[in-house]
Structure formats: C-alpha cells, structure tokens
Design an enzyme around this catalytic site. Structure first.
Site, PDB file in Angstrom:
ATOM      1  N   SER A 395       0.825  -1.211   0.000  1.00 52.56           N
ATOM      2  CA  SER A 395       0.000   0.000   0.000  1.00 52.56           C
ATOM      3  C   SER A 395       0.856   1.257   0.000  1.00 52.56           C
ATOM      4  O   SER A 395       0.431   2.304  -0.494  1.00 52.56           O
ATOM      5  CB  SER A 395      -0.964   0.005   1.190  1.00 52.56           C
ATOM      6  OG  SER A 395      -0.266  -0.016   2.412  1.00 52.56           O
ATOM      7  N   ASP A 441      -4.065   0.523   7.167  1.00 53.23           N
ATOM      8  CA  ASP A 441      -2.784   0.883   6.563  1.00 53.23           C
ATOM      9  C   ASP A 441      -2.931   2.054   5.605  1.00 53.23           C
ATOM     10  O   ASP A 441      -2.104   2.967   5.576  1.00 53.23           O
ATOM     11  CB  ASP A 441      -2.193  -0.306   5.810  1.00 53.23           C
ATOM     12  CG  ASP A 441      -2.039  -1.529   6.703  1.00 53.23           C
ATOM     13  OD1 ASP A 441      -2.277  -1.405   7.916  1.00 53.23           O
ATOM     14  OD2 ASP A 441      -1.678  -2.602   6.177  1.00 53.23           O
TER      15      ASP A 441
END
Length: 619
Positions: A395, A441
């Site tokens: 990510s 996240d």
C-alpha cells in the site's frame, strides 16, 4: 455528436487597446479577431480548439459561428486549416450594438443547419492552460449521465468569483445544484467556475428557443443567464465535469489581462514537462486494535521513517513503467539463484501495483467527472520496506504512486479527499489485485503520523469511511520493531476469522468489540502520556489476538518473537498481519540486551523513528 465553436463576439475593449497601444509591440495584431490571437504555445487560440475537436471518431461535423465584421478573417483561416468553409456560419452582426448574443448564435447554427444531434459548444476565443486534455473523456462522461454537461475548473488564488459563472456541484452525483452568474460577495462559497464549454442532448435543444422567447433583451442572452435559468428555474438535470486546468475568456478583457493570462499559462506549459515528481509513503506499525480494522473496529497506527516507498514520475513521449532491478528481476545469476529469489520473494513485485494504480486512477477520474490531460509519463519506484512482514509495503507503493499522479494531473484534495483516497488505495489492492487487506494501513499512510481510526459500521455504511483523528506525537516513548529475516507469507495469518465474523460467530464478534475498547483506552493513554498503561494494553491486544486466531494460525515465528520480547519485560504485539513484532520497553538497559537477543535469534531489530508530517518537509 456535433461541435459548435462560437467566435461571434465583438471584442471592442481588447481590439481598441491593441490599436491604440503606442509601444508597437502589438501592431501586427490590429484588427485580428480574438480567436485568431496568439494563444499558449505560440499557436492561435482557435487553432488549439480546432486541433482538439478535429476528430471524425468523435464529431460528425464541426461548425464555426462568427459575425459579419470578422467573417472574412475566419473564411481565410478555414481554407488555411482544412476547416470546411461551408460550415462557417455568419450571424450578420457588425457591431456590439447589433450582436445577437451567444445563445442566439448557438440557436442560429442549430436552426440554419437543421442540426438534430447531441451538441458540444465551446467558446473558440478561450485561453486554456492545458493544451493536452482528453476531449474523448469529456464525451464519455457526458454520455454516462442522464442530463446536460457543464465544464468547470477551480479558480486560482488571484481570480475573483464575482467575474465568473459559479457552479455548486454535488460531490456524490456530480449534478450541478445551483448556477450563479457573477455572484456578489458572500452569495456562495464555491470557487468552481463554469466556462463556455458545454454538452447538450438533442432532446434538450428546444430549451434554447424557449429561453430566447422569454429573454428578448440581447444583454440577457448570455450562457451564464441561460444555465442559471435552465438549472435554477427549469430544474433540468445538468452535470458538472472538472478540468484540472485554467480557462480565460478574452471576450471583453483588456490588453493587460490578455497578456497577463497568456504569460501565466505559457509559463506553466514551459515549466511542467521537465521537472520529475518524486513522492514517498511510509511503512506503518499498528500500535493498537489491529486487525479489527477489517471488522468495523478501531485501531491506532503510526507511520515510521525507517522504511519507505518512493515513486518518481517523469513526463515522457509514451507511458512506461520501469521494473525495479531487485523487486522485479528479469535476469538471474543461475537457475539456483532464480529458485532462491522466487522461493523467498515470490513472483509478484511492484510493477503490478503501479499499473493497477494508474488504471484505477483513470477509472476514478472518469467516473468522478475529472477530465485528464493527454500527457504521458514514465514511472519508477524504489522501496526499502521488507517484504511479507506486515508493514504495509504494497500500500505504500500504491500511495506514493497516487501522490505522483495527483500532482502530475493537478488533482486537488477537494477532488480526492483523504478519506476517499484511503478507500481508493484499498480498492486498488482488493479489487484489482485481490490482496487481502484492511483500511487501517491506507488511512495512516494517507494522513501520516499517529492516527486514531474508528471504522464504525454505521459511519462506513452512511458515508463510506470512518472517523480518522491525528494524535499528538510530541514526547512519544521509544518503540522498537523486530522482524523475521526470512518470513513466510504474512497474508495467511487471517485464517478463517473473517468467515466466522460474517457468520456471526459470537467469539469473533465479541473479540472485535474488545479490540475497539482497547483502542479507546490506548487513545486515552496517548493523550495523558501514560506509557505504562499503553504497554499493558499492547500486551492485552496480543493476547486477545492469540485467543481468537489461535497459536497455530499465528505461527511459530511470530510466537517466538513475542516470547523473546517478554523475557525482557517488554510490551509486544503484532504491528500487522504477521512476520514482525512491535514493542515498548521502558528500560533502556534491557532494550539493548533485547536487541542483541533478537539479532542472535536471526531477526532484524531496530528502534522506530516515527514519521511526523508536521515536522517534515512535504513530498
């Protein structure tokens, strides 16, 4: 679809000032129609628009509406530029006093040429900062909506809203809720300016005649008043599409304004291609509540400066994505080397992340009514985030790529707000690449720093995102991080917990509620700097996770690291999906001893350097 370029205005102010200019700098422009004046990049303003719409795949015909006074100029322009002279419409006016008005000029073209099709209308004397936007994207968005289309852009800091037609656009449906022509101060907070760039469905063309019947005064026959009437009074559905660029009509401006905007836009055009854009996103550690982010829970996480992903975007002739020499290897020393690398790293590097982000970005902008310029670029990336240890390395690459794309295409925080950006990054991974992931996240990598996150189901259902609150990062204690040097796939840590939660398993449902309660208590500990209490809560977080996921699921590597940390009386928990542990040790001497023990056990150990965006230069 048919395109109509309007150039019939009588620009008396600019023309008079050019003729009376004593410097001699503009003598060659005396008597030249506004649309044939120099534009951005040295080409005539009308040349740019003709090049933009001269596409048979998009438009069956293109018409040009001018006045009798300047007709000969445009006839000569047409023959020189392969524009069909028979499509130049003369409205018969010779002065400002006998003008028809912009709406009447449009109606003349439609009526005289018996046009029965969707119409795109553009002011041919409009300066445009971006010479490469994709007009096909405009048409696709128009055809996806059950109404008309108005193009708008966000006013620059020096532009005043009282000089423009301002639109208020619903961020969810993209419908124009209100049109205000040259609003007075305080009438609207919107700084979204409509320009003479519209699409009308053929079934809506009769509204033009109706408007002219109701507005016989030529002063009222402007497009600003037309859209104000159509949207505010007739309630016709009109949708807005944003172009991330500036526009300036030079119809009634003076010489100084014309030269000012031409210089401003030209300088932008010259500066934009050469400078590479580099953006970073940082690894994160989940300090409390994870993994409840995927189960409508609450978490606290922090970005760390130790590990990062960096993406660089450079404008180029073609679009290219460059492989990373370590993460996307295509050459190997031997078959054994290929075996070892493939066994440890797998087959999926970062290229897929960059490509999926670009694909999703284009899709998002198309669906959100944001037209992008037709500029190509080259992307490359670098990262030092260790793989498969649950530090959000994938990510981070997606997040850094998105930052670059937003800067390159001038997409603002209003276009893609932070909560929506986090959802975007998650969707790249889950929808495009089928990576098992939660929102935590992506949220902390977008907001950066220390962030409290509440993924309450009601909030998520109602608005699509939770409550995200940055926390104070002053005087934080020393956190440490250790991870396996040869981890197994951390993604397997989730096991069957999600299915049990979906099935309403009471043990899992209650565990997720308990994670949320621990997070609220940890937030209070952060606020009052009660580090002893925070350490206790971190241990409770791990034990709760062990109870619901079981030791078999957590795996021997993770359990070994937790047991080792507890030998030195340090708080410890998993910062992500597995492969690493994060801890809080208040005793500095024991921290040194623990570091040595982890290293001797074959783990990598480091003291965490928090990444605080308020203390760092912006990317």
């Amino acid at each position: 679809m048919i395109c109509i370029l309007l150039v019939a205005g009588h620009g008396t102010v600019l023309e008079t000032q050019i003729k009376s200019d004593i410097t001699g700098l503009y003598a060659q422009l005396a008597g030249v129609p506004k649309a044939l004046l120099p534009g951005v990049g040295g080409k005539k303003i009308l040349d740019f628009w003709w090049e933009t719409v001269n596409t048979r795949q998009l438009f069956s015909e293109v018409y040009l509406v001018t006045n009798a006074d300047k007709y000969k100029h445009y006839e000569r322009w047409a023959t020189a530029n392969d524009f069909p002279v028979e499509n130049v419409v003369n409205d018969g006016s010779t002065t400002l006093d006998d003008r028809l008005g912009a709406v009447a000029d449009l109606e003349l073209a439609i009526r005289s040429r018996q046009l029965q099709d969707d119409i795109m209308v553009i002011a041919g004397d409009m300066l445009c900062a971006d010479q490469n936007f994709d007009i096909a994207q405009v048409i696709r968005f128009f055809r996806s909506k059950p109404g008309e289309l108005a193009i708008y852009y966000e006013l620059e800091s020096g532009e005043k809203s009282y000089s423009r037609g301002i639109v208020e656009v619903c961020p969810n449906t993209h419908r124009v809720m209100r049109f205000i022509e040259k609003p007075r101060e305080g009438v609207t907070a919107s700084r979204l300016a409509s320009v003479v760039f519209y699409c009308l469905r053929k079934e809506s063309l009769p509204y033009i005649s109706d408007f002219l019947v109701q507005h016989p005064d030529v002063k009222d026959r402007t497009f600003g008043f037309f859209w104000e009437w159509l949207i505010n009074e007739e309630k016709v559905p009109v949708y807005g599409m944003k172009l991330p660029t500036g526009f300036q009509l030079i119809g009634q401006v003076g010489l100084s304004d014309y030269t000012k905007w031409l210089t401003h836009y030209s300088s932008k055009q010259q500066l934009s291609p050469s400078k590479p854009i580099t953006c970073r996103s940082y690894a994160r550690v989940g300090l409390m509540g994870n993994p409840s982010d995927g189960f409508n829970g609450k978490t606290i996480a922090m970005t760390i400066a130790n590990f990062w992903a960096e993406v660089t975007l450079m404008e180029s002739q073609t679009l290219a994505i460059l492989p990373h020499p370590l993460n996307d290897p295509t050459e190997f020393g031997s078959l054994q080397d290929l075996f070892q690398i493939s066994r440890k790293e797998g087959y999926l590097g970062g290229l897929r992340l960059l490509q999926a982000t670009c694909k999703k970005f284009y899709q998002f902008c198309s669906e959100q009514g944001i037209a992008l310029s037709k500029q190509n670029f080259t992307l490359k990336y670098d990262t030092n985030i260790p793989r498969q240890v649950g530090l959000a390395g994938s990510s981070a690459i997606v997040s850094a790529t998105l930052k670059c794309l937003m800067k390159f295409y001038n997409i603002t925080d209003d276009d893609l707000p932070k909560p929506v950006r986090a959802n975007f990054i998650l969707n790249v991974e889950t929808d495009e690449l089928f990576i098992t992931a939660g929102l935590q996240d992506r949220v902390v990598q977008v907001y950066e720093g220390l962030v409290y996150m509440d993924f309450n189901k009601q909030l998520m259902d109602e608005r699509g995102y939770g409550e995200y609150i940055p926390l104070d990062m002053n005087n934080l204690p020393l956190f440490w991080l250790a991870y396996l040097s040869d981890p197994s796939d951390s993604g397997r840590i989730h096991s069957n917990v999600r299915q049990r939660w979906l099935n309403g398993d009471s043990a899992v449902v209650e565990a997720m509620k308990s994670f949320a309660e621990l997070t609220d208590q940890a937030r209070a500990a952060f606020l009052c700097k009660d580090w002893a209490r925070l350490a206790q809560l971190m241990d409770e977080n791990f034990e709760l996770r062990r109870s619901v996921y079981t030791e078999d699921c957590l795996g021997p590597g993770n359990l070994k690291m937790v047991q080792l940390a507890r030998q030195f009386e340090s708080a410890v928990k998993l910062p992500g999906s597995g492969g690493a542990v994060v801890g809080l040790c208040m005793d500095q001497e024991r921290l040194v001893e623990m570091k040595r023990a982890f290293q001797e056990a074959g783990c990598v150990f480091c003291v965490i350097v928090p990444y605080d965006p308020s203390m760092q230069g912006q990317n």
